[in-house]
Design a protein around this motif. Structure first.
Motif, PDB file in Angstrom:
ATOM      1  N   ASN A 175      46.609  53.598  11.940  1.00 60.40           N
ATOM      2  CA  ASN A 175      45.371  53.230  12.626  1.00 60.40           C
ATOM      3  C   ASN A 175      44.525  54.451  12.988  1.00 60.40           C
ATOM      4  N   VAL A 176      43.250  54.198  13.257  1.00 62.31           N
ATOM      5  CA  VAL A 176      42.369  55.225  13.802  1.00 62.31           C
ATOM      6  C   VAL A 176      42.907  55.640  15.169  1.00 62.31           C
ATOM      7  N   GLN A 177      42.939  56.951  15.427  1.00 62.33           N
ATOM      8  CA  GLN A 177      43.515  57.486  16.671  1.00 62.33           C
ATOM      9  C   GLN A 177      44.927  56.944  16.892  1.00 62.33           C
ATOM     10  N   ASP A 178      45.711  56.955  15.838  1.00 59.01           N
ATOM     11  CA  ASP A 178      47.047  56.391  15.906  1.00 59.01           C
ATOM     12  C   ASP A 178      47.884  57.099  16.968  1.00 59.01           C
ATOM     13  N   ALA A 179      48.670  56.320  17.709  1.00 63.72           N
ATOM     14  CA  ALA A 179      49.468  56.863  18.805  1.00 63.72           C
ATOM     15  C   ALA A 179      50.543  57.833  18.325  1.00 63.72           C
ATOM     16  N   ASN A 180      50.856  57.806  17.033  1.00 62.08           N
ATOM     17  CA  ASN A 180      51.888  58.697  16.503  1.00 62.08           C
ATOM     18  C   ASN A 180      51.330  59.995  15.931  1.00 62.08           C
ATOM     19  N   LEU A 181      50.055  60.249  16.138  1.00 60.06           N
ATOM     20  CA  LEU A 181      49.454  61.508  15.697  1.00 60.06           C
ATOM     21  C   LEU A 181      49.493  62.536  16.826  1.00 60.06           C
ATOM     22  N   ASN A 182      49.960  63.702  16.506  1.00 61.09           N
ATOM     23  CA  ASN A 182      50.028  64.796  17.473  1.00 61.09           C
ATOM     24  C   ASN A 182      48.741  65.606  17.496  1.00 61.09           C
ATOM     25  N   LEU A 183      47.935  65.470  16.435  1.00 61.28           N
ATOM     26  CA  LEU A 183      46.663  66.192  16.337  1.00 61.28           C
ATOM     27  C   LEU A 183      45.577  65.207  15.964  1.00 61.28           C
ATOM     28  N   GLY A 184      44.531  65.152  16.753  1.00 62.00           N
ATOM     29  CA  GLY A 184      43.388  64.304  16.459  1.00 62.00           C
ATOM     30  C   GLY A 184      42.224  65.126  15.929  1.00 62.00           C
ATOM     31  N   GLU A 185      41.666  64.699  14.798  1.00 61.33           N
ATOM     32  CA  GLU A 185      40.511  65.381  14.201  1.00 61.33           C
ATOM     33  C   GLU A 185      39.292  64.476  14.321  1.00 61.33           C
ATOM     34  N   SER A 186      38.189  65.036  14.766  1.00 57.16           N
ATOM     35  CA  SER A 186      36.964  64.258  14.919  1.00 57.16           C
ATOM     36  C   SER A 186      35.768  65.110  14.524  1.00 57.16           C
ATOM     37  N   PHE A 187      34.617  64.442  14.364  1.00 56.27           N
ATOM     38  CA  PHE A 187      33.401  65.173  13.992  1.00 56.27           C
ATOM     39  C   PHE A 187      32.185  64.485  14.579  1.00 56.27           C
ATOM     40  N   THR A 188      31.125  65.256  14.689  1.00 55.03           N
ATOM     41  CA  THR A 188      29.811  64.727  15.044  1.00 55.03           C
ATOM     42  C   THR A 188      28.879  64.932  13.864  1.00 55.03           C
ATOM     43  N   LEU A 189      27.867  64.095  13.788  1.00 54.49           N
ATOM     44  CA  LEU A 189      26.881  64.169  12.709  1.00 54.49           C
ATOM     45  C   LEU A 189      25.490  64.152  13.321  1.00 54.49           C
ATOM     46  N   THR A 190      24.685  65.141  12.950  1.00 54.30           N
ATOM     47  CA  THR A 190      23.328  65.275  13.483  1.00 54.30           C
ATOM     48  C   THR A 190      22.346  65.341  12.326  1.00 54.30           C
ATOM     49  N   VAL A 191      21.217  64.653  12.464  1.00 51.04           N
ATOM     50  CA  VAL A 191      20.159  64.766  11.472  1.00 51.04           C
ATOM     51  C   VAL A 191      19.035  65.614  12.055  1.00 51.04           C
ATOM     52  N   VAL A 192      18.596  66.603  11.285  1.00 50.95           N
ATOM     53  CA  VAL A 192      17.524  67.502  11.703  1.00 50.95           C
ATOM     54  C   VAL A 192      16.348  67.314  10.750  1.00 50.95           C
ATOM     55  N   ARG A 193      15.175  67.059  11.293  1.00 48.81           N
ATOM     56  CA  ARG A 193      13.964  66.936  10.477  1.00 48.81           C
ATOM     57  C   ARG A 193      13.126  68.190  10.642  1.00 48.81           C
ATOM     58  N   GLY A 194      12.829  68.826   9.503  1.00 49.13           N
ATOM     59  CA  GLY A 194      12.140  70.106   9.521  1.00 49.13           C
ATOM     60  C   GLY A 194      13.120  71.238   9.298  1.00 49.13           C
ATOM     61  N   ASP A 195      12.793  72.403   9.797  1.00 48.87           N
ATOM     62  CA  ASP A 195      13.657  73.569   9.637  1.00 48.87           C
ATOM     63  C   ASP A 195      15.034  73.291  10.234  1.00 48.87           C
ATOM     64  N   ARG A 196      16.082  73.717   9.546  1.00 47.68           N
ATOM     65  CA  ARG A 196      17.454  73.396   9.969  1.00 47.68           C
ATOM     66  C   ARG A 196      17.804  73.930  11.348  1.00 47.68           C
ATOM     67  N   ARG A 197      17.142  75.012  11.801  1.00 48.61           N
ATOM     68  CA  ARG A 197      17.457  75.594  13.107  1.00 48.61           C
ATOM     69  C   ARG A 197      16.398  75.288  14.170  1.00 48.61           C
ATOM     70  N   ARG A 198      15.172  75.045  13.751  1.00 45.72           N
ATOM     71  CA  ARG A 198      14.091  74.838  14.717  1.00 45.72           C
ATOM     72  C   ARG A 198      13.517  73.422  14.707  1.00 45.72           C
ATOM     73  N   GLY A 199      14.032  72.573  13.821  1.00 48.04           N
ATOM     74  CA  GLY A 199      13.476  71.236  13.702  1.00 48.04           C
ATOM     75  C   GLY A 199      13.951  70.287  14.789  1.00 48.04           C
ATOM     76  N   ASN A 200      13.575  69.028  14.633  1.00 49.81           N
ATOM     77  CA  ASN A 200      13.923  67.983  15.594  1.00 49.81           C
ATOM     78  C   ASN A 200      15.309  67.446  15.275  1.00 49.81           C
TER      79      ASN A 200
END
Length: 513
Positions: free
Chosen positions: A139-164
């Motif tokens: 399962n997702v976040q299975d109780a038998n996992l000793n290490l949990g891996e997760s991520f975030t996802l962001t969308v940027v419009r315009g310049d990759r560092r200065r955009g929205n």
């Protein structure tokens, strides 16, 4: 036919024997530049961009960036988690100016169970276990996992560092954090890995898009097929095999037993394009912080021994699947990985006057095998601007990226021509949705790139008047002529195992079967 058969060929069999190496060594970006070999977690291996061909998904475009090359399925006990100190990005240029207009940013976090990890009572004391699992996982976040891996996802419009910048959210619950499945440890730990991984495919809301998309991040079987060992051994293969397409599957795929980690996102096509311009360009990058301070006494419970700071510094870049391997000179490979498409004019000579054909003439004493239509405007068009009428945007700025005409009708997996645009020209078919018009996992980019590098598209232009290269091509300047269309690396991409729908790449090989 076994690989040992290749060893019977004499070194100087013919010019075509040497030429075949051009396509095979540059096909996929595994360890393509000096610095990136020291940082495999941020080494991009392949980038795919194509109209979704899954039934009912034709209104979507799929973007897949693969990282961490040559993963062995038995690579425990830590396996292949992503780097929490890195920034992974997929960029889209939708107006042809060689600058990103949209960027999808992935950041990762690895967290031990209960802060310090799972413990067992041994001799009256709680002692941390050495493994990332301590029971069966399903399962997702299975109780038998000793290490949990997760991520975030962001969308940027315009310049990759200065955009929205705005967070992408889980359409089911509004969450901004997504779970990543643990790698395929083996059948005792994860009896049904396909089902387990499938629970990590998320429907997402992308700010600025009117329809939801999908995202999946996790280990996959490397979809790429190539004959690496033979090619790197001075192209140790017989000419009668590599110039006859009936032997296109004469050798085993060297990396058929390897996995990669995929960042896959499916986006409504209307959300990627701009105005009435159907062509988009795409590439993937990975960046690290400028400064790194190693901790000589790492703290318990922390998944890193370094502190980072300073600006993001791009260390990996991949668009078209060949450029840094065999086009860019050795002295500029790290520079190319750090460069942006808008600055690619500094590398133009490597494309218009490629060195590999001439190097092969010298190394093997086989003169006059290289095309002589310098500057190679056919290559500049194919790889830097897109082909007019196929995938060239209006007012295109010459730059290295994968270009896709989103107006091209997608073709189901079973009907795809693995030679893409080249195969469509040769067969007179209806599949113009393949490389170099984007790239699908089933496209044989080794053979396609080889044909293009050795002037095959110029022959097609002259004989068939289909590509509109005009004065850029002179068939008489292509010594191999139509024979270029027969070249291959003896490994057939169409034999790769793939899925008919998202995330398209197959279930990874397990540590046990």
């Amino acid at each position: 036919m076994q690989l040992s058969f290749f060893k019977t060929a004499p070194l100087a069999a013919a010019a075509l024997l040497a030429v075949c190496g051009i396509g095979a060594t540059h096909a996929s970006s595994h360890r393509e530049a000096p610095f990136i070999t020291t940082s495999p977690k941020v080494d991009g291996t392949d980038f795919y961009m194509f109209r979704s061909y899954e039934t009912g998904r034709a209104a979507y475009t799929t973007l897949i960036a693969n990282y961490m090359p040559l993963q062995d399925a038995y690579g425990g006990p830590n396996y292949f988690s992503m780097d929490p100190n890195a920034l992974y990005e997929i960029h889209i240029d939708n107006d042809g100016d060689a600058r990103e207009d949209l960027t999808f940013q992935f950041r990762f976090k690895n967290k031990l169970r209960d802060t310090s990890g799972k413990t067992l009572t041994v001799g009256g004391e709680e002692v941390a276990i050495p493994l990332i699992q301590f029971g069966q996982v399903s399962n997702v976040q299975d109780a038998n996992l000793n290490l949990g891996e997760s991520f975030t996802l962001t969308v940027v419009r315009g310049d990759r560092r200065r955009g929205n910048a705005q967070a992408v959210t889980n359409a089911a619950n509004g969450a901004t954090t997504f779970d990543k499945p643990v790698d395929n440890i083996g059948v005792k730990t994860i009896p049904d890995y396909a089902a387990y991984a499938g629970r990590h495919v998320y429907t997402i809301n992308i700010p600025g898009c009117s329809a939801p998309g999908k995202v999946f991040v996790g280990q996959r079987k490397d979809p790429f097929a190539v004959n690496l060992g033979t090619i790197f051994d001075l192209v140790n293969a017989p000419v009668n095999v590599i110039t006859n397409r009936q032997f296109a599957n004469a050798a085993p795929n060297t990396i058929d037993d390897k996995n990669v980690t995929s960042l896959a996102i499916e986006v409504p096509t209307a959300c990627l394009t701009q105005g009435n311009e159907p062509v988009i360009g795409g590439w993937t990058t990975a960046s690290l912080r400028q400064a790194r301070l190693l901790d000589p006494t790492p703290r318990a419970g922390h998944q890193t021994t370094e502190k980072t700071g300073g600006a993001w510094t791009q260390v990996s870049r991949l668009g078209m699947p060949l450029v840094n391997e065999v086009v860019i000179g050795l002295k500029d490979k790290d520079r190319f990985n750090s460069a942006k498409p808008k600055d690619d004019g500094q590398f133009l000579t490597y494309v218009t006057k490629p060195t590999l054909p001439k190097l092969l003439e010298i190394a093997l004493g086989l003169p006059n095998i290289a095309p002589t239509n310098y500057p190679r405007l056919d290559l500049q068009t194919t790889f830097l601007t897109g082909i007019a009428g196929v995938n060239q945007p209006r007012n295109a700025v010459a730059s290295e990226m994968l270009r896709l005409n989103t107006g091209t009708t997608p073709v189901p997996l079973a009907s795809q021509n693995t030679l893409g645009v080249v195969g469509n020209i040769l067969a007179g078919g209806n599949d113009m949705a393949g490389y170099p018009n984007g790239r699908r996992p089933n496209d044989d980019v080794v053979d396609i790139s080889l044909i293009a590098m050795m002037g095959g598209l110029c022959v097609a232009n002259g004989d068939m008047n289909t590509l509109g290269f005009g004065a850029a091509c002179r068939p008489s300047a292509v010594p191999l002529g139509a024979t270029a269309f027969q070249l291959h690396d003896a490994v057939d991409q169409s034999r790769a195992t793939l899925l008919p729908g998202f995330p398209y790449l197959a279930t990874p090989i397990g540590g046990t079967q």
